[in-house]
Design a protein around this motif. Structure first.
Motif, PDB file in Angstrom:
ATOM      1  N   LEU A 181       0.904  -0.921  -0.155  1.00  0.00           N
ATOM      2  CA  LEU A 181      -0.289   0.715  -0.108  1.00  0.00           C
ATOM      3  C   LEU A 181       0.536   1.049  -0.165  1.00  0.00           C
ATOM      4  N   ILE A 182       0.719   2.181  -1.104  1.00  0.00           N
ATOM      5  CA  ILE A 182       1.686   2.985  -1.237  1.00  0.00           C
ATOM      6  C   ILE A 182       1.098   3.946  -0.485  1.00  0.00           C
ATOM      7  N   LEU A 183       1.624   4.848   0.825  1.00  0.00           N
ATOM      8  CA  LEU A 183       1.752   6.465   1.412  1.00  0.00           C
ATOM      9  C   LEU A 183       1.861   7.543   0.566  1.00  0.00           C
ATOM     10  N   THR A 184       3.269   7.442   0.240  1.00  0.00           N
ATOM     11  CA  THR A 184       3.431   8.660  -0.590  1.00  0.00           C
ATOM     12  C   THR A 184       5.148   7.840  -1.322  1.00  0.00           C
ATOM     13  N   GLY A 185       4.783   8.732  -2.612  1.00  0.00           N
ATOM     14  CA  GLY A 185       5.668   8.651  -4.019  1.00  0.00           C
ATOM     15  C   GLY A 185       4.933   8.233  -4.906  1.00  0.00           C
ATOM     16  N   VAL A 186       5.222   7.458  -5.547  1.00  0.00           N
ATOM     17  CA  VAL A 186       4.889   6.930  -6.755  1.00  0.00           C
ATOM     18  C   VAL A 186       6.170   5.568  -7.670  1.00  0.00           C
ATOM     19  N   PHE A 187       5.396   4.564  -8.277  1.00  0.00           N
ATOM     20  CA  PHE A 187       5.998   4.257  -8.465  1.00  0.00           C
ATOM     21  C   PHE A 187       5.312   3.381  -9.824  1.00  0.00           C
ATOM     22  N   ARG A 188       6.582   2.783 -10.563  1.00  0.00           N
ATOM     23  CA  ARG A 188       5.625   2.189 -12.149  1.00  0.00           C
ATOM     24  C   ARG A 188       5.752   0.270 -11.758  1.00  0.00           C
ATOM     25  N   MET A 189       5.539  -0.089 -12.133  1.00  0.00           N
ATOM     26  CA  MET A 189       5.051  -1.793 -12.813  1.00  0.00           C
ATOM     27  C   MET A 189       5.334  -1.819 -14.097  1.00  0.00           C
ATOM     28  N   PHE A 190       6.626  -2.578 -14.326  1.00  0.00           N
ATOM     29  CA  PHE A 190       6.387  -2.679 -15.929  1.00  0.00           C
ATOM     30  C   PHE A 190       6.968  -4.226 -16.260  1.00  0.00           C
TER      31      PHE A 190
END
Length: 187
Positions: free
Chosen positions: A49-58
């Motif tokens: 669960l993302i609390l802060t930030g941005v992620f990229r799934m690839f």
């Protein structure tokens, strides 16, 4: 943990005792920009669960080209779900795009929590269903929408991500060249 409680209570209500039990199933992890949460070949033990930030799934193809499956920001759940639920090796990458904090839970923990508190099973089902619907909409958009329509839809659905994600990744996500994205952006 206040963010976790607020996030869960968007769907179900909790007593203080229930939340005290729930939070024992989560671990806080700080992630640096350019750090991987998951890489191909890893054992995918966690859902995040993302609390802060941005992620990229690839996904990385045989020629070394990456294909972006999704971005995820605050209050989004992310995992290589095929590997997570099948307890197998990851085939996807999840990369942190800015310094972040996530809460991690294991599949065993999730299953036990769902048995302990049936309402958490409902919560997880609602979250997975919404994610599945979003993925289907993305596939349909890639198959049938024009680049302009895909760009406008991305901006409408994810305005909070437009300024946080480099344009080259947005172009890749939309299936257009960087030049095409620049033309769409200038309109």
């Amino acid at each position: 943990m206040d963010k976790l409680r607020k996030h869960i209570e968007e769907i179900i209500s909790l007593s203080d005792e229930e939340f005290d039990h729930i939070k024992t199933f989560f671990t806080l992890k700080r992630v640096r920009k350019h750090q991987f949460l998951v890489q191909e070949g890893d054992v995918a033990n966690h859902e995040y669960l993302i609390l802060t930030g941005v992620f990229r799934m690839f996904y990385l193809d045989k020629e070394g080209k990456d294909h972006i499956i999704q971005f995820a920001g605050e209050n989004w759940w992310m995992a290589d779900y095929q590997a997570y639920f099948n307890r197998s090796i990851a085939t996807l990458y999840i990369l942190c795009m800015e310094d972040a904090e996530v809460l991690c839970t294991t599949l065993d923990g999730r299953e036990k929590l769902s048995v302990d508190l049936h309402k958490m099973e409902h919560f997880f089902r609602v979250k997975l269903t919404k994610g599945y619907v979003a993925l289907q909409q993305r596939i349909i958009s890639l198959l049938s929408a024009t680049p302009q329509d895909r760009y406008e839809e991305f901006g409408r659905l994810y305005p909070h991500l437009m300024q946080r994600i480099p344009k080259k990744y947005i172009a890749e996500y939309l299936g257009v060249s960087r030049e095409t994205l620049s033309r769409l952006y200038s309109r």
